[in-house]
Scaffold this motif. Structure first.
Motif, PDB file in Angstrom:
ATOM      1  N   PRO A  12      75.718  11.544   2.761  1.00 32.50           N
ATOM      2  CA  PRO A  12      74.682  10.696   2.166  1.00 32.50           C
ATOM      3  C   PRO A  12      75.125   9.241   2.004  1.00 32.50           C
ATOM      4  O   PRO A  12      74.417   8.431   1.406  1.00 32.50           O
ATOM      5  CB  PRO A  12      74.437  11.355   0.811  1.00 32.50           C
ATOM      6  CG  PRO A  12      75.724  12.012   0.471  1.00 32.50           C
ATOM      7  CD  PRO A  12      76.311  12.455   1.794  1.00 32.50           C
ATOM      8  N   CYS A  13      76.278   8.892   2.553  1.00 30.86           N
ATOM      9  CA  CYS A  13      76.815   7.537   2.429  1.00 30.86           C
ATOM     10  C   CYS A  13      75.817   6.510   2.949  1.00 30.86           C
ATOM     11  O   CYS A  13      75.201   6.691   4.002  1.00 30.86           O
ATOM     12  CB  CYS A  13      78.122   7.422   3.212  1.00 30.86           C
ATOM     13  SG  CYS A  13      78.869   5.782   3.115  1.00 30.86           S
ATOM     14  N   LYS A  14      75.656   5.423   2.198  1.00 31.98           N
ATOM     15  CA  LYS A  14      74.766   4.325   2.566  1.00 31.98           C
ATOM     16  C   LYS A  14      75.547   3.080   2.962  1.00 31.98           C
ATOM     17  O   LYS A  14      74.976   2.011   3.102  1.00 31.98           O
ATOM     18  CB  LYS A  14      73.839   3.973   1.393  1.00 31.98           C
ATOM     19  CG  LYS A  14      73.061   5.128   0.831  1.00 31.98           C
ATOM     20  CD  LYS A  14      71.996   5.559   1.785  1.00 31.98           C
ATOM     21  CE  LYS A  14      71.131   6.621   1.101  1.00 31.98           C
ATOM     22  NZ  LYS A  14      70.628   7.591   2.004  1.00 31.98           N
ATOM     23  N   SER A  15      76.866   3.210   3.100  1.00 32.28           N
ATOM     24  CA  SER A  15      77.770   2.106   3.456  1.00 32.28           C
ATOM     25  C   SER A  15      77.749   0.972   2.431  1.00 32.28           C
ATOM     26  O   SER A  15      77.950  -0.184   2.778  1.00 32.28           O
ATOM     27  CB  SER A  15      77.456   1.572   4.854  1.00 32.28           C
ATOM     28  OG  SER A  15      77.682   2.574   5.810  1.00 32.28           O
ATOM     29  N   VAL A  16      77.494   1.312   1.175  1.00 35.31           N
ATOM     30  CA  VAL A  16      77.587   0.343   0.088  1.00 35.31           C
ATOM     31  C   VAL A  16      78.966   0.474  -0.550  1.00 35.31           C
ATOM     32  O   VAL A  16      79.624  -0.524  -0.804  1.00 35.31           O
ATOM     33  CB  VAL A  16      76.466   0.546  -0.959  1.00 35.31           C
ATOM     34  CG1 VAL A  16      76.662  -0.361  -2.154  1.00 35.31           C
ATOM     35  CG2 VAL A  16      75.110   0.315  -0.312  1.00 35.31           C
ATOM     36  N   CYS A  17      79.402   1.682  -0.818  1.00 35.27           N
ATOM     37  CA  CYS A  17      80.760   2.003  -1.235  1.00 35.27           C
ATOM     38  C   CYS A  17      81.266   1.141  -2.391  1.00 35.27           C
ATOM     39  O   CYS A  17      82.284   0.459  -2.286  1.00 35.27           O
ATOM     40  CB  CYS A  17      81.715   1.930  -0.055  1.00 35.27           C
ATOM     41  SG  CYS A  17      81.195   2.956   1.339  1.00 35.27           S
ATOM     42  N   ARG A  18      80.545   1.155  -3.481  1.00 30.39           N
ATOM     43  CA  ARG A  18      80.972   0.448  -4.693  1.00 30.39           C
ATOM     44  C   ARG A  18      80.729   1.365  -5.883  1.00 30.39           C
ATOM     45  O   ARG A  18      79.602   1.794  -6.115  1.00 30.39           O
ATOM     46  CB  ARG A  18      80.181  -0.851  -4.845  1.00 30.39           C
ATOM     47  CG  ARG A  18      80.771  -1.756  -5.919  1.00 30.39           C
ATOM     48  CD  ARG A  18      80.049  -3.091  -6.007  1.00 30.39           C
ATOM     49  NE  ARG A  18      78.841  -2.929  -6.826  1.00 30.39           N
ATOM     50  CZ  ARG A  18      77.600  -3.157  -6.408  1.00 30.39           C
ATOM     51  NH1 ARG A  18      77.368  -3.545  -5.174  1.00 30.39           N
ATOM     52  NH2 ARG A  18      76.590  -2.996  -7.208  1.00 30.39           N
ATOM     53  N   CYS A  29      75.448   5.940  -2.608  1.00 29.14           N
ATOM     54  CA  CYS A  29      75.118   7.354  -2.358  1.00 29.14           C
ATOM     55  C   CYS A  29      75.019   8.193  -3.628  1.00 29.14           C
ATOM     56  O   CYS A  29      74.561   9.323  -3.579  1.00 29.14           O
ATOM     57  CB  CYS A  29      76.137   7.972  -1.424  1.00 29.14           C
ATOM     58  SG  CYS A  29      77.818   8.106  -2.103  1.00 29.14           S
ATOM     59  N   ARG A  30      75.474   7.639  -4.739  1.00 33.26           N
ATOM     60  CA  ARG A  30      75.459   8.310  -6.045  1.00 33.26           C
ATOM     61  C   ARG A  30      76.380   9.539  -6.119  1.00 33.26           C
ATOM     62  O   ARG A  30      76.193  10.411  -6.949  1.00 33.26           O
ATOM     63  CB  ARG A  30      74.044   8.665  -6.464  1.00 33.26           C
ATOM     64  CG  ARG A  30      73.205   7.421  -6.673  1.00 33.26           C
ATOM     65  CD  ARG A  30      71.872   7.715  -7.288  1.00 33.26           C
ATOM     66  NE  ARG A  30      71.163   6.482  -7.536  1.00 33.26           N
ATOM     67  CZ  ARG A  30      70.347   5.897  -6.665  1.00 33.26           C
ATOM     68  NH1 ARG A  30      70.145   6.446  -5.489  1.00 33.26           N
ATOM     69  NH2 ARG A  30      69.742   4.768  -6.964  1.00 33.26           N
ATOM     70  N   ARG A  31      77.398   9.573  -5.258  1.00 31.96           N
ATOM     71  CA  ARG A  31      78.408  10.619  -5.379  1.00 31.96           C
ATOM     72  C   ARG A  31      79.579  10.099  -6.199  1.00 31.96           C
ATOM     73  O   ARG A  31      79.857   8.902  -6.211  1.00 31.96           O
ATOM     74  CB  ARG A  31      78.938  11.038  -3.999  1.00 31.96           C
ATOM     75  CG  ARG A  31      77.931  11.781  -3.159  1.00 31.96           C
ATOM     76  CD  ARG A  31      78.488  12.153  -1.805  1.00 31.96           C
ATOM     77  NE  ARG A  31      78.760  10.938  -1.027  1.00 31.96           N
ATOM     78  CZ  ARG A  31      79.494  10.905   0.078  1.00 31.96           C
ATOM     79  NH1 ARG A  31      80.076  12.000   0.539  1.00 31.96           N
ATOM     80  NH2 ARG A  31      79.680   9.771   0.725  1.00 31.96           N
ATOM     81  N   THR A  32      80.250  11.020  -6.885  1.00 32.76           N
ATOM     82  CA  THR A  32      81.452  10.655  -7.624  1.00 32.76           C
ATOM     83  C   THR A  32      82.612  10.482  -6.650  1.00 32.76           C
ATOM     84  O   THR A  32      82.528  10.895  -5.482  1.00 32.76           O
ATOM     85  CB  THR A  32      81.820  11.749  -8.642  1.00 32.76           C
ATOM     86  OG1 THR A  32      82.174  12.943  -7.917  1.00 32.76           O
ATOM     87  CG2 THR A  32      80.687  12.034  -9.619  1.00 32.76           C
ATOM     88  N   ARG A  33      83.691   9.912  -7.143  1.00 33.39           N
ATOM     89  CA  ARG A  33      84.881   9.762  -6.284  1.00 33.39           C
ATOM     90  C   ARG A  33      85.345  11.127  -5.768  1.00 33.39           C
ATOM     91  O   ARG A  33      85.720  11.260  -4.606  1.00 33.39           O
ATOM     92  CB  ARG A  33      86.010   9.088  -7.059  1.00 33.39           C
ATOM     93  CG  ARG A  33      85.838   7.608  -7.220  1.00 33.39           C
ATOM     94  CD  ARG A  33      87.049   6.984  -7.957  1.00 33.39           C
ATOM     95  NE  ARG A  33      86.979   5.540  -7.945  1.00 33.39           N
ATOM     96  CZ  ARG A  33      86.390   4.815  -8.882  1.00 33.39           C
ATOM     97  NH1 ARG A  33      85.831   5.393  -9.915  1.00 33.39           N
ATOM     98  NH2 ARG A  33      86.371   3.496  -8.790  1.00 33.39           N
ATOM     99  N   ALA A  34      85.342  12.112  -6.636  1.00 29.88           N
ATOM    100  CA  ALA A  34      85.790  13.454  -6.242  1.00 29.88           C
ATOM    101  C   ALA A  34      84.885  14.039  -5.158  1.00 29.88           C
ATOM    102  O   ALA A  34      85.363  14.678  -4.213  1.00 29.88           O
ATOM    103  CB  ALA A  34      85.831  14.372  -7.460  1.00 29.88           C
TER     104      ALA A  34
END
Length: 70
Positions: A12-18, A29-34
């Motif tokens: 689900p990565c959106k290439s924002v990565c912050r 993507c609203r995923r946690t680091r884990a």
């Protein structure tokens, strides 16, 4: 006997990565680091569980931000 259906889940990565420390997840993507770290080796079931959590996180983020949370 037919072969089992293969499930493939795109990231689900959106290439924002912050990471947003207010929420504890990536603003893209609203995923946690884990969850991000585990994605490449996660089973289909684990990926489905991660994906299932994302809509509620988006809703929680929207609610908090609309209430003036920072």
């Amino acid at each position: 006997m037919p072969a089992p259906t293969l499930q493939i889940f795109n990231s689900p990565c959106k290439s924002v990565c912050r990471m947003d420390d207010r929420f504890g997840w990536c603003v893209g993507c609203r995923r946690t680091r884990a969850e991000i770290k585990a994605w490449s080796t996660a089973t289909d079931g684990e990926k489905m569980a991660i994906l299932a959590r994302l809509p509620e996180r988006a809703a929680a983020e929207t609610r908090l931000l609309s209430e003036g949370g920072s």
